[in-house]
Write an enzyme that holds these catalytic residues in place. Sequence first.
Site, mmCIF file in Angstrom:
data_model
loop_
_atom_site.group_PDB
_atom_site.id
_atom_site.type_symbol
_atom_site.label_atom_id
_atom_site.label_comp_id
_atom_site.label_asym_id
_atom_site.label_seq_id
_atom_site.Cartn_x
_atom_site.Cartn_y
_atom_site.Cartn_z
ATOM 1 N N GLU A 190 7.869 12.388 18.855
ATOM 2 C CA GLU A 190 8.843 12.688 17.786
ATOM 3 C C GLU A 190 9.262 14.153 17.788
ATOM 4 O O GLU A 190 8.433 15.059 17.790
ATOM 5 C CB GLU A 190 8.218 12.328 16.428
ATOM 6 C CG GLU A 190 9.157 12.538 15.252
ATOM 7 C CD GLU A 190 8.610 11.936 13.958
ATOM 8 O OE1 GLU A 190 7.477 11.409 13.963
ATOM 9 O OE2 GLU A 190 9.311 12.013 12.939
ATOM 10 N N LYS A 227 11.334 17.460 16.031
ATOM 11 C CA LYS A 227 11.506 17.944 14.653
ATOM 12 C C LYS A 227 12.174 19.314 14.636
ATOM 13 O O LYS A 227 12.076 20.080 15.579
ATOM 14 C CB LYS A 227 10.127 18.010 13.981
ATOM 15 C CG LYS A 227 10.213 18.307 12.503
ATOM 16 C CD LYS A 227 8.930 17.983 11.764
ATOM 17 C CE LYS A 227 9.097 18.377 10.306
ATOM 18 N NZ LYS A 227 8.013 17.948 9.455
ATOM 19 N N TRP A 260 3.472 12.647 16.777
ATOM 20 C CA TRP A 260 4.152 13.770 16.151
ATOM 21 C C TRP A 260 3.080 14.786 15.806
ATOM 22 O O TRP A 260 2.109 14.455 15.126
ATOM 23 C CB TRP A 260 4.912 13.379 14.876
ATOM 24 C CG TRP A 260 5.265 14.612 14.098
ATOM 25 C CD1 TRP A 260 6.144 15.582 14.478
ATOM 26 C CD2 TRP A 260 4.677 15.067 12.872
ATOM 27 N NE1 TRP A 260 6.142 16.605 13.562
ATOM 28 C CE2 TRP A 260 5.260 16.315 12.567
ATOM 29 C CE3 TRP A 260 3.716 14.531 12.014
ATOM 30 C CZ2 TRP A 260 4.899 17.049 11.422
ATOM 31 C CZ3 TRP A 260 3.363 15.252 10.874
ATOM 32 C CH2 TRP A 260 3.966 16.491 10.595
ATOM 33 N N HIS A 279 12.788 6.715 13.064
ATOM 34 C CA HIS A 279 12.210 6.932 11.741
ATOM 35 C C HIS A 279 13.390 7.075 10.799
ATOM 36 O O HIS A 279 13.998 8.136 10.721
ATOM 37 C CB HIS A 279 11.345 8.197 11.717
ATOM 38 C CG HIS A 279 9.972 7.982 12.262
ATOM 39 N ND1 HIS A 279 8.986 8.941 12.185
ATOM 40 C CD2 HIS A 279 9.412 6.904 12.862
ATOM 41 C CE1 HIS A 279 7.872 8.468 12.732
ATOM 42 N NE2 HIS A 279 8.111 7.230 13.144
ATOM 43 N N HIS A 337 15.252 14.990 10.896
ATOM 44 C CA HIS A 337 14.748 16.096 11.712
ATOM 45 C C HIS A 337 15.792 16.901 12.459
ATOM 46 O O HIS A 337 15.509 17.469 13.518
ATOM 47 C CB HIS A 337 13.713 15.561 12.708
ATOM 48 C CG HIS A 337 12.426 15.185 12.050
ATOM 49 N ND1 HIS A 337 11.290 14.874 12.735
ATOM 50 C CD2 HIS A 337 12.096 15.094 10.744
ATOM 51 C CE1 HIS A 337 10.320 14.590 11.895
ATOM 52 N NE2 HIS A 337 10.785 14.703 10.674
ATOM 53 N N ASP A 390 13.796 10.816 14.198
ATOM 54 C CA ASP A 390 13.653 10.772 12.739
ATOM 55 C C ASP A 390 14.922 11.371 12.164
ATOM 56 O O ASP A 390 15.271 12.522 12.474
ATOM 57 C CB ASP A 390 12.406 11.570 12.334
ATOM 58 C CG ASP A 390 12.149 11.540 10.837
ATOM 59 O OD1 ASP A 390 13.107 11.740 10.066
ATOM 60 O OD2 ASP A 390 10.990 11.353 10.438
ATOM 61 N N ASP A 437 14.704 18.223 5.342
ATOM 62 C CA ASP A 437 13.936 17.031 5.715
ATOM 63 C C ASP A 437 13.086 16.588 4.516
ATOM 64 O O ASP A 437 11.872 16.669 4.531
ATOM 65 C CB ASP A 437 13.045 17.401 6.914
ATOM 66 C CG ASP A 437 12.132 16.282 7.346
ATOM 67 O OD1 ASP A 437 12.449 15.113 7.064
ATOM 68 O OD2 ASP A 437 11.092 16.593 7.958
HETATM 69 C C1 RNT Z 1 6.924 14.442 9.953
HETATM 70 C C2 RNT Z 1 7.288 13.275 10.757
HETATM 71 C C3 RNT Z 1 6.224 12.222 10.858
HETATM 72 C C4 RNT Z 1 5.532 11.963 9.569
HETATM 73 C C5 RNT Z 1 4.530 10.860 9.617
HETATM 74 C C6 RNT Z 1 3.622 10.897 8.436
HETATM 75 O O1 RNT Z 1 7.959 15.306 9.803
HETATM 76 O O2 RNT Z 1 8.464 12.736 10.299
HETATM 77 O O3 RNT Z 1 6.794 11.061 11.356
HETATM 78 O O4 RNT Z 1 6.438 11.718 8.554
HETATM 79 O O5 RNT Z 1 3.864 10.897 10.807
HETATM 80 ZN ZN ZN Z 2 9.065 10.831 11.170
#
Ligand code: RNT
Ligand code: ZN
Length: 416
Positions: A224, A226, A185, A284, A260, A257, A292
């Site tokens: 990841e 976002k 990420w 996540h 996100h 996540d 978020d």
């Molecule tokens: C950030 C992401 C990521 C972090 C971690 C610390 O928006 O969610 O996963 O939370 O890498």
């Molecule tokens: Zn995350």
Amino acid sequence: MNEKQILQAYEIARERYAAIGVDTDKAVEILEKTPISLHCWQTDDVIGFESKAGLSGGIQTTGNYPGRARNIDEVRADVKFAKSLLAGTQRLNLHEIYGDFGGKFVDRDQCGPEHFQSWIEWAKENGMKLDFNSTSFGHPKSGDLSLANPDPAIREFWIEHTKRCRRIADAMGKAQGDPCIMNIWVHDGSKDLTVERMRYRQIFAESLDEILKEDLPGMKTCLEAKLFGIGLESYTVGSHDFVAGYCATRKLMYTLDTGHYEQTENVSDMVASLLLFVPELMLHVSRPVRWDSDHVTIMNDQTLDLFKEMVRADALDRCHIGLDYFDASINRIGAYVIGTRATQKCILSALLEPLAKLREYEDAGKGFQRLALLEEAKSLPFGAVFDYFNCKNGVPVGEGFIPEIERYEREVTSKR
Ligand code: RNT
Ligand code: ZN
């Protein structure tokens, strides 16, 4: 409740579920084997051991509850204690900044498996497997753009970092005889309007292609997506569309996540689309409140629906489950236990769904019957099965973990 009562309640629940075609023993067995990766960064508010630079990259912890872990021993002690209150299987998810640097400054383009050797040993001793994350934030070269930076010097620095992180993950995976899942990420984005949306994404894709060239069988990489970061609100390089497209074309694992996406978006519905086009998902599990905000995961509709979709898609084995939140306003170890147990409750609830019967109704076009059973399933004796799961594994049942965490706070964290 004593053990006898818990077992009696379970027997009744088992029969009740059996009547609608659900095998509770099997559900408990699957739950026990389903790993949940604990995010090490809840112990210390995402600070790590590299420097005292503080958090950047659009993420933030709020709160100053006493007792934060200040060093590697305290992080380990806290994770170990949290684990002692949890049934089932836990892994540990490390960020690069949590390396065992032996008091020396090791820059991000210098890290290697040697800085994680003691973690590999610790994890083995404590029956946990490791997952890993490269770290783009909290560094003088972080800026607003890392892997998507048009400046070759900065971009190369982060490419080198991420390549090294993949090798660290590979070493972890080989040592534990099970792939280490490494998440990428990066915070890259822009606070204000940009006229170069495509350009940064193109650079990002090129950087990722370069990073992924090396074949490392001990690890699996995931990317990841976002929506936005704090101070980077107008544009996110690694948006959902970018990551979905990238992962689908490169056959890469997508990291979903739950914080996100747009607040009104149905994140659980993404499972049954993404899994048609990407090989696996990394989750996540978090709890966004208004944005978020990385609140502690609880058993709410969003989390329940997420796991129901995984079970309905018969995809538990294609989903890697990790937690991701950072709450500094309450007891941090309590936050792990609440979030992990909530996740387990959601998984169990999904496993206890009378799916065969629901599918039968659906196939026969029996809409009323399907809705009725979905509703009735909500008040089946789920709690008795969850209590049994914890009792069977020798960890506190129900709210029994509250005094344990209070004791640890009295004896350990309050003295920091
Ligand atoms: C950030 C992401 C990521 C972090 C971690 C610390 O928006 O969610 O996963 O939370 O890498
Ligand atoms: Zn995350």
